[in-house]
Enzyme design. Structure first.
Site, PDB file in Angstrom:
ATOM      1  CE  LYS A  40      -8.598  -0.614  -6.951  1.00 10.15           C
ATOM      2  NZ  LYS A  40      -8.821   0.808  -6.899  1.00 10.15           N
ATOM      3  NE  ARG A  56       4.439   2.179  14.054  1.00  8.39           N
ATOM      4  CZ  ARG A  56       5.229   2.787  14.956  1.00  8.39           C
ATOM      5  NH1 ARG A  56       4.887   3.945  15.462  1.00  8.39           N
ATOM      6  NH2 ARG A  56       6.347   2.227  15.345  1.00  8.39           N
ATOM      7  CG  ASP A  85      -1.732  -5.068  -8.639  1.00  5.90           C
ATOM      8  OD1 ASP A  85      -2.760  -5.691  -8.308  1.00  5.90           O
ATOM      9  OD2 ASP A  85      -1.672  -3.828  -8.703  1.00  5.90           O
ATOM     10  CE1 TYR A 106      -4.026   2.273 -10.326  1.00  6.47           C
ATOM     11  CE2 TYR A 106      -2.431   2.052  -8.570  1.00  6.47           C
ATOM     12  CZ  TYR A 106      -3.570   2.625  -9.083  1.00  6.47           C
ATOM     13  OH  TYR A 106      -4.249   3.557  -8.343  1.00  6.47           O
TER      14      TYR A 106
HETATM   15  C1  LIG Z   1      -4.526  -2.863 -10.404  1.00  6.71           C
HETATM   16  C2  LIG Z   1      -4.494  -1.922  -9.246  1.00  6.71           C
HETATM   17  N1  LIG Z   1      -3.560  -2.084  -8.312  1.00  6.71           N
HETATM   18  C3  LIG Z   1      -3.471  -1.268  -7.259  1.00  6.71           C
HETATM   19  C4  LIG Z   1      -4.334  -0.206  -7.103  1.00  6.71           C
HETATM   20  C5  LIG Z   1      -4.151   0.725  -5.939  1.00  6.71           C
HETATM   21  O1  LIG Z   1      -5.096   0.502  -4.942  1.00  6.71           O
HETATM   22  P1  LIG Z   1      -5.525   1.701  -3.971  1.00  6.71           P
HETATM   23  O2  LIG Z   1      -6.385   2.611  -4.767  1.00  6.71           O
HETATM   24  O3  LIG Z   1      -6.200   1.003  -2.852  1.00  6.71           O
HETATM   25  O4  LIG Z   1      -4.261   2.375  -3.537  1.00  6.71           O
HETATM   26  C6  LIG Z   1      -5.331   0.001  -8.053  1.00  6.71           C
HETATM   27  C7  LIG Z   1      -6.284   1.131  -7.899  1.00  6.71           C
HETATM   28  O5  LIG Z   1      -7.018   1.467  -8.802  1.00  6.71           O
HETATM   29  C8  LIG Z   1      -5.403  -0.862  -9.162  1.00  6.71           C
HETATM   30  O6  LIG Z   1      -6.325  -0.690 -10.128  1.00  6.71           O
END
Ligand SMILES: Cc1ncc(COP(=O)(O)O)c(C=O)c1O
Length: 405
Positions: free
Chosen positions: A208, A58, A183, A111
């Site tokens: 992504k 873990r 982010d 987001y």
């Molecule tokens: C800007 C952004 N941050 C975070 C995330 C979250 O990532 P995950 O889908 O891997 O949880 C996304 C997902 O679309 C996103 O567009």
């Protein structure tokens, strides 16, 4: 070292893996020690936070450690930790840095699941949330409260692509003893260097661009020295861990991130410029276009642009919009982005308290993949023609109905 060279070398130690170029997938839970003395030594090294040391699956295997080392090096932070998704990374970092009675200032362009986590979950533990206009810059000073512990930034903003003045925001936040969490998924570790701009924790949805092939879910949080222990301990307390197979895919994606992003950037700008001249479009929300309100800030702080942006359509019927999307053959309809393939997703930004959607028509978020841009332009052109024909049919039906009445 230049960026593509660093991407090839970061976190790679063939001498520890029988000369293999890539750190293999290490699957495992139990990690054996030969003797009690070895076991005590291993536990001590882990408690002293030695990189790459783990007493249990873990806490990571060499595959996770290789990815963590590589991302920390490329993004320019102190240490990184992997999570099973980008959202898991966001939720863990915010849980680590906020306690009952604390306040967080959240960019209105975040987001939406980030905002949902704060409002639906952390608020139950006594965390107060307020939102600010992503275009505010240093004026967030007036919104800081004595209990503000985190200022959350995301630049460009989800769906609406505002560029934030992160150095100005960070200066204000730090003057009040608050941490800046970012982010940085759009900027990736290559196009925005968060720790050079005052960010304390940078989060990547590695799902992504880092993985880049739409075949894994993964998150990564990279911390500065001050935030590392707290973020790591809380993440361990929450039992956060990620699949070594997904960590491997992220490492593999990372090696080609530079060349892939170069193509996403060039094709994205070419298509954004083409769209800007289309009569169906009100605005193209792409920070690399001079028409974008955040273009000057983007040029000042970013080293490139990835392939995600939005278009604000002129008013169109739902049937017309559906015809546009349904007639796109090279753009898939679906969430996520950052893979090799192009995507299109209509949206109506909701839940904003500031900086409301100012266009009369709907938004469509486009992810420009690695296809040849001329093919993507031809695909868009066909879809616009289908949309126009649907709109003409609707107008004719209205005329006929009116003449009968
Ligand atoms: C800007 C952004 N941050 C975070 C995330 C979250 O990532 P995950 O889908 O891997 O949880 C996304 C997902 O679309 C996103 O567009």
């Amino acid at each position: 070292m230049q960026k593509n060279t660093q991407l090839v070398w970061a976190g790679r130690h063939p001498e520890h893996h029988n000369g293999l170029v890539n750190t293999p997938v290490y699957r495992g839970s139990t990690i054996l020690s030969a003797t009690m003395a070895d076991w005590a030594k291993l536990k001590k090294r882990q408690s002293e936070d030695e990189h790459g040391v783990s007493t249990y699956g873990r806490f990571g295997t060499p595959t996770h450690h290789a990815l963590q080392e590589a991302i920390a090096a490329v993004e320019g932070g102190y240490r990184s930790l992997v999570y099973p998704s980008g959202l898991a990374a966001i939720a863990s970092v915010l849980t680590a840095l906020l306690s009952a009675g604390d306040h967080i200032l959240l960019t209105d362009s975040a987001y939406s699941p980030t905002s949902q986590f704060l409002n639906r979950t952390l608020s139950r533990f006594g965390v107060q949330v307020s939102r600010y206009d992503p275009c505010s810059g240093a004026s967030i000073d007036s919104l800081i409260q004595p209990n503000t512990r985190v200022v959350y930034v995301e630049s460009p903003g989800s769906e609406t692509f505002e560029i934030q003045d992160i150095p100005a925001i960070a200066e204000v936040a730090h003057a009040h003893g608050a941490r800046v969490v970012m982010d940085n998924t759009w900027g990736t570790p290559l196009f925005f260097k968060p720790f050079e701009h005052g960010v304390d924790v940078s989060i990547q949805a590695a799902t992504k661009y880092i993985t880049g092939h739409s075949d894994a879910m993964l998150g990564i949080a990279t911390c500065n020295r001050e935030t590392w222990t707290c973020v790591k301990q809380t993440s361990y307390d929450l039992g956060q861990t990620a699949s070594p197979d997904d960590a491997y895919l992220a490492l593999r994606g990372l090696r080609t991130l530079g060349v892939r992003l170069q193509q996403h950037w060039t094709s994205g700008v070419q298509i954004a410029q083409w769209l800007e001249a289309r009569p169906e479009i009100d605005a193209v929300l792409h920070p690399a276009l001079p028409s974008h309100p955040g273009h000057t800030l983007w040029k000042r702080d970013f080293l490139g642009a990835s392939g995600l942006f939005a278009i604000a359509m002129k008013p169109v019927s739902q049937a017309g919009l559906d015809a546009f999307i349904d007639n796109l053959k090279l753009f898939g309809l679906g969430v996520s982005w950052g893979g090799f393939e192009s995507l299109a997703l209509p949206f109506t930004p909701g839940g904003r308290t500031t900086n409301h959607w100012k266009y009369a028509g709907p938004g469509v978020r486009l992810h420009i993949g690695l296809e040849d841009p001329s093919d993507l332009i031809a695909d868009l052109e066909t879809a616009f023609a289908a949309m126009a024909s649907t709109e003409a049919d609707i107008a004719q039906n209205v005329e006929v109905t009116e003449s009968i009445v």
